[in-house]
Design a protein around this motif. Structure first.
Motif, short mmCIF file in Angstrom:
data_model
loop_
_atom_site.label_atom_id
_atom_site.label_comp_id
_atom_site.label_asym_id
_atom_site.label_seq_id
_atom_site.Cartn_x
_atom_site.Cartn_y
_atom_site.Cartn_z
N VAL A 1 3.38 52.28 28.45
CA VAL A 1 3.31 51.36 27.32
C VAL A 1 2.04 51.60 26.50
O VAL A 1 1.01 52.05 27.02
N GLN A 2 2.15 51.32 25.22
CA GLN A 2 0.99 51.31 24.33
C GLN A 2 0.41 49.91 24.30
O GLN A 2 1.11 48.92 24.49
N LEU B 1 12.22 46.07 20.03
CA LEU B 1 11.41 46.88 20.94
C LEU B 1 10.91 46.02 22.09
O LEU B 1 10.45 44.90 21.89
N LYS B 2 11.01 46.57 23.29
CA LYS B 2 10.52 45.86 24.46
C LYS B 2 9.01 45.69 24.35
O LYS B 2 8.27 46.65 24.12
N HIS B 3 8.56 44.45 24.53
CA HIS B 3 7.12 44.19 24.42
C HIS B 3 6.79 42.86 25.07
O HIS B 3 7.68 42.06 25.39
N ARG B 4 5.52 42.65 25.29
CA ARG B 4 5.01 41.35 25.71
C ARG B 4 3.66 41.15 25.03
O ARG B 4 2.98 42.11 24.67
N THR C 1 -3.12 40.40 22.48
CA THR C 1 -2.82 41.73 23.01
C THR C 1 -1.31 41.92 23.09
O THR C 1 -0.60 41.06 23.61
N PHE C 2 -0.84 43.05 22.56
CA PHE C 2 0.57 43.43 22.64
C PHE C 2 0.69 44.68 23.52
O PHE C 2 -0.09 45.62 23.37
N THR D 1 -1.19 39.48 13.41
CA THR D 1 -0.49 39.21 14.67
C THR D 1 0.91 38.65 14.40
O THR D 1 1.86 39.01 15.10
N ALA D 2 1.04 37.82 13.38
CA ALA D 2 2.37 37.29 13.04
C ALA D 2 3.28 38.41 12.57
O ALA D 2 4.47 38.47 12.94
N PHE D 3 2.74 39.32 11.74
CA PHE D 3 3.54 40.44 11.26
C PHE D 3 4.01 41.32 12.42
O PHE D 3 5.20 41.67 12.52
N LEU D 4 3.08 41.72 13.29
CA LEU D 4 3.44 42.64 14.35
C LEU D 4 4.44 42.01 15.31
O LEU D 4 5.41 42.66 15.74
N ASP D 5 4.26 40.73 15.64
CA ASP D 5 5.21 40.05 16.51
C ASP D 5 6.61 40.05 15.89
O ASP D 5 7.60 40.34 16.56
#
Length: 348
Positions: free
Chosen positions: A226-227, A190-193, A211-212, A178-182
């Motif tokens: 969104v994915q 990239l737009k994300h939440r 969840t991303f 999760t730290a890597f992906l964030d």
């Protein structure tokens, strides 16, 4: 009849490189049977050929643009060419499904990471068993890795534009992913939440989930296209309680290779052999597959023979694909690990 040449991608893993041409040949034949109605193998199929000291796969076939788009995603394909009668190689523009920069797959390094090419091969074959050619190329496939580790499979699904979910018992692996992906999403702008929640069922906490939601560009994000990528720290045997029946098109996992694996939430405990774990887990994973979906596993045949694993899949109500292309994927990893791949469908 057109001829095509596939330049086999070199691998940083020297042992895997020794098998890459053979593995991608069997992968191609499997995808041909599942998605291309046998067109790629109709005239003798792909053959290994060395040209200029470099390994290629060469095939003679009448392929459509969409057929070539399927082949472009082969796990060890580095480049695709048309082979002319005079021996000249004409590069072909056959776009992959890849949606993001490939450092999504290569940046994260750690001991025990599954080879990215093997991950792509396993995901390709399993998704092809669960989809048509049009769906493989254009549908948002729903993928679950119930033993996701640090997310190699999740990242490959993300790369393809698919939705991915992962479960793993190891808190450190989940936190590292999760730290890597964030960080990666931020670096790529990239737009994300994202959000983190507890997974609770019948008053019991089964794990913690991050969840991303993201999109490849701002326009898609604003349009709601969104994915979703989510990862849960929890017990793989609770997958059937975490998700509704039929939630996924594809379940894929690189099973533990030895005894150092515990399925019980908490500190690592070598309390379950891979055989026992898979015997308990396969029926659970089958339950979250949609009808017509597929389960794909890679595992160490030195601790669990193929015939025994296939019997487990059949007992769980699955239909293993045991045609010739699927029986040529075994390969050596090291002295203690002989890895193989199996794919099975849930009847429609």
């Amino acid at each position: 009849m057109p001829q095509y040449a596939i330049l086999v991608q070199p691998s940083a893993n020297r042992v895997y490189s020794q098998h890459a041409a053979r593995l991608v040949r069997h992968e191609l034949l499997a995808l041909d049977a599942l998605l291309l109605d046998g067109r790629a193998g109709a005239h003798g199929g792909p053959v290994e050929r060395t040209m200029g000291g470099v390994p290629y796969l060469v095939l003679e076939a009448d392929l459509s643009p969409d057929d070539l788009r399927v082949l472009a995603n082969l796990s060890s394909l580095f480049a695709l060419f048309e082979l002319r009668d005079d021996g000249a190689l004409l590069p072909l523009d056959a776009p992959r499904l890849d949606r993001y920069d490939d450092d999504l797959l290569t940046i994260l390094k750690y001991v025990g990471k599954t080879n990215e090419q093997l991950t792509r091969l396993l995901l390709n074959l399993t998704a092809a068993a669960a989809t048509t050619r049009e769906q493989f190329l254009g549908r948002r496939v729903r993928v679950l890795d119930p033993m996701c580790g640090r997310g190699t499979t999740l990242n490959q699904a993300l790369m393809y534009g698919w939705d991915a979910s992962g479960v793993d018992v190891d808190r450190r692996d989940v936190e590292a992913y999760t730290a890597f992906l964030d960080r990666w999403l931020q670096d790529k702008r990239l737009k994300h939440r994202s959000k983190s929640t507890r997974v609770r069922v019948d008053g019991r906490t089964l794990g913690r989930r991050t969840t991303f939601e993201l999109a490849a560009d701002k326009e898609a994000y604003r349009a709601g296209d969104v994915q979703t990528v989510e990862v849960t720290q929890g017990d793989t045997l609770d997958v059937g309680r975490m998700y509704r029946p039929g939630s996924f098109d594809v379940v894929v996992a690189d099973a533990p290779y030895g005894i150092q694996h515990g399925s019980v939430t908490g500190p690592r405990t070598p309390s379950r052999s891979p055989r026992d774990l898979l015997a308990d887990a396969v029926p659970v994973w089958t339950g979250v597959l949609r009808r017509g979906g597929a389960l794909g596993l890679s595992w160490n045949t030195r601790v669990l023979p193929r015939t025994d694993l296939v019997a487990m899949l059949v007992d769980a109500g699955l239909e293993p694909l045991e045609d010739a292309p699927f029986l040529g994927l075994a390969h050596r990893v090291d002295q203690a690990i002989e890895r193989d791949v199996v794919v099975a469908r849930r009847p429609a």
